[in-house]
Design a protein around this motif. Structure first.
Motif, PDB file in Angstrom:
ATOM      1  N   LEU A   2       0.834  -1.216   0.000  1.00 34.29           N
ATOM      2  CA  LEU A   2       0.000   0.000   0.000  1.00 34.29           C
ATOM      3  C   LEU A   2       0.865   1.262   0.000  1.00 34.29           C
ATOM      4  O   LEU A   2       0.542   2.252  -0.673  1.00 34.29           O
ATOM      5  N   ALA A   3       1.960   1.208   0.753  1.00 41.41           N
ATOM      6  CA  ALA A   3       2.851   2.370   0.803  1.00 41.41           C
ATOM      7  C   ALA A   3       3.445   2.648  -0.577  1.00 41.41           C
ATOM      8  O   ALA A   3       3.589   3.801  -0.993  1.00 41.41           O
ATOM      9  N   THR A   4       3.775   1.584  -1.300  1.00 43.43           N
ATOM     10  CA  THR A   4       4.316   1.759  -2.650  1.00 43.43           C
ATOM     11  C   THR A   4       3.264   2.336  -3.594  1.00 43.43           C
ATOM     12  O   THR A   4       3.556   3.200  -4.432  1.00 43.43           O
ATOM     13  N   PRO A 276      13.047   3.610  -3.012  1.00 43.85           N
ATOM     14  CA  PRO A 276      11.904   3.804  -2.113  1.00 43.85           C
ATOM     15  C   PRO A 276      12.018   5.066  -1.257  1.00 43.85           C
ATOM     16  O   PRO A 276      11.192   5.281  -0.385  1.00 43.85           O
ATOM     17  N   ALA A 277      13.039   5.884  -1.509  1.00 43.05           N
ATOM     18  CA  ALA A 277      13.208   7.087  -0.682  1.00 43.05           C
ATOM     19  C   ALA A 277      12.213   8.163  -1.088  1.00 43.05           C
ATOM     20  O   ALA A 277      11.860   8.304  -2.267  1.00 43.05           O
ATOM     21  N   LEU A 278      11.758   8.898  -0.111  1.00 39.75           N
ATOM     22  CA  LEU A 278      10.957  10.105  -0.354  1.00 39.75           C
ATOM     23  C   LEU A 278      11.791  11.341  -0.093  1.00 39.75           C
ATOM     24  O   LEU A 278      11.634  12.359  -0.763  1.00 39.75           O
ATOM     25  N   VAL A 291       9.434   4.992   1.949  1.00 34.13           N
ATOM     26  CA  VAL A 291       8.044   4.542   2.056  1.00 34.13           C
ATOM     27  C   VAL A 291       7.881   3.554   3.207  1.00 34.13           C
ATOM     28  O   VAL A 291       6.770   3.337   3.685  1.00 34.13           O
ATOM     29  N   TYR A 292       8.982   2.970   3.648  1.00 33.39           N
ATOM     30  CA  TYR A 292       8.903   1.960   4.708  1.00 33.39           C
ATOM     31  C   TYR A 292       8.947   2.560   6.115  1.00 33.39           C
ATOM     32  O   TYR A 292       8.346   2.012   7.039  1.00 33.39           O
TER      33      TYR A 292
END
Length: 341
Positions: A2-4, A276-278, A291-292
């Motif tokens: 879901l985060a992805t 996956p970095a924001l 995102v994790y």
């Protein structure tokens, strides 16, 4: 998972915002070069007037998604980038007020004041959005507690400024093309000619940005690990070249759509490279927000997904209706309407 999904939505929302608000930010920046008298200035205002506030709904949505889906990233981002984001906010406010106040008093000095505000607000927002996103791609100096170790000048590094210039040229070409679509001679010819001239420095800055991205960022790592993703920068290059080809043919609407695709794919190039970095940390990769480690609870993301599936189509339907309703060219006769700018 879901985060992805929300990471993808986050990137798409920013890409759509830059595509839509990009043309009116670019047009506001170019107005001193394009409009030679008050009638032409009113035509420029009216060519973007019915759309600009609807376009900024996507900015609010992108900011809202950052807040609700990735609250830790939101908190660190808005404190670390406080100065540029506040300057962007002020820039958007004064350009918004210029639309409403310019014709309140029939005085040349009053109108010049708000024309100047439109130019400053549009240019500043375009430049600083580029500076902010280039710094996000590069990574900002945040520690394990999310504390920012820098100031406004830290963000004005060479890569940040190249990103700012890239956004300014992307948006000004986009805006000139929109005016060429929406107007008749002589503004139409002037806007088309300026778009063609600006495309050359845009190409140069885009090449420099892609080259320096390999030096200052790690965006290419995801593309090297999954070569299929290279379709995104390839589409960006093809769209940029297609923009110039359609300009040469005088097909301004197709040139504008090609420019739109350039902006969307360029934004997604950076977003996909980030994953996956924001908000990467330039001090230590372990301090990066991803995102994790910065997303909301699974229940929150599920509820938000339902809300998004209901309301985003409604926003798209409304904006489509607005663009269809005001699809005709803006002429001097259009300015006779009471609602005209």
């Amino acid at each position: 998972m879901l985060a992805t999904i929300w990471f993808v939505l986050w990137g798409v929302l920013w890409a759509v915002y830059f595509m839509l608000d990009g043309f009116d930010l670019g047009l506001g920046t170019l107005m001193p070069l394009l409009a030679k008298n008050d009638i032409e200035k009113r035509v420029v205002y009216h060519s973007m007037g019915p759309f600009w506030d609807g376009n900024e709904v996507w900015l609010i949505t992108a900011g809202g998604v950052t807040f609700a889906a990735f609250p830790t990233t939101y908190a660190v981002m808005f404190s670390s980038l406080y100065s540029p984001l506040l300057l962007i906010l002020f820039a958007l406010i004064i350009r918004g007020v210029s639309f409403e106040f310019r014709n309140k008093i029939d005085d040349p000095r009053w109108k010049t004041l708000w024309d100047t505000c439109l130019f400053i607000g549009s240019f500043t927002a375009a430049l600083l959005f580029g500076v902010a996103f280039a710094n996000i791609f590069k990574g900002i100096p945040i520690d394990a507690e999310g504390i920012y170790h820098g100031n406004l000048l830290t963000l004005l590094n060479p890569y940040g400024l190249i990103g700012g210039l890239l956004f300014v040229f992307l948006f000004t070409v986009h805006g000139a093309l929109w005016l060429a679509v929406k107007t008749e001679a002589p503004l139409h010819e002037r806007a088309g000619s300026l778009a063609a001239k600006l495309w050359i420095p845009l190409l140069g800055v885009a090449v420099i940005f892609l080259a320096t991205t390999g030096v200052y960022t790690k965006l290419y790592n995801n593309y090297l690990e999954m070569p299929v993703l290279l379709i995104i920068p390839v589409v960006t290059v093809i769209a940029l070249l297609a923009t110039r080809i359609y300009m040469a043919k005088g097909d301004w609407l197709k040139a504008w759509f090609a420019s739109s695709l350039t902006i969307v794919s360029a934004t997604l190039f950076g977003v996909v490279g980030l994953y996956p970095a924001l908000l990467p940390s330039s001090l230590n990769p372990a301090f990066s927000l991803t995102v994790y480690n910065s997303s909301s609870s699974t229940l929150t993301l599920k509820i938000m997904l339902v809300v998004a599936l209901v309301f985003v189509p409604a926003v798209i339907a409304y904006q489509t209706w607005v663009y269809v309703l005001f699809k005709n060219k803006v002429t001097e006769e259009t300015l006779d309407y009471d609602e005209a700018y």
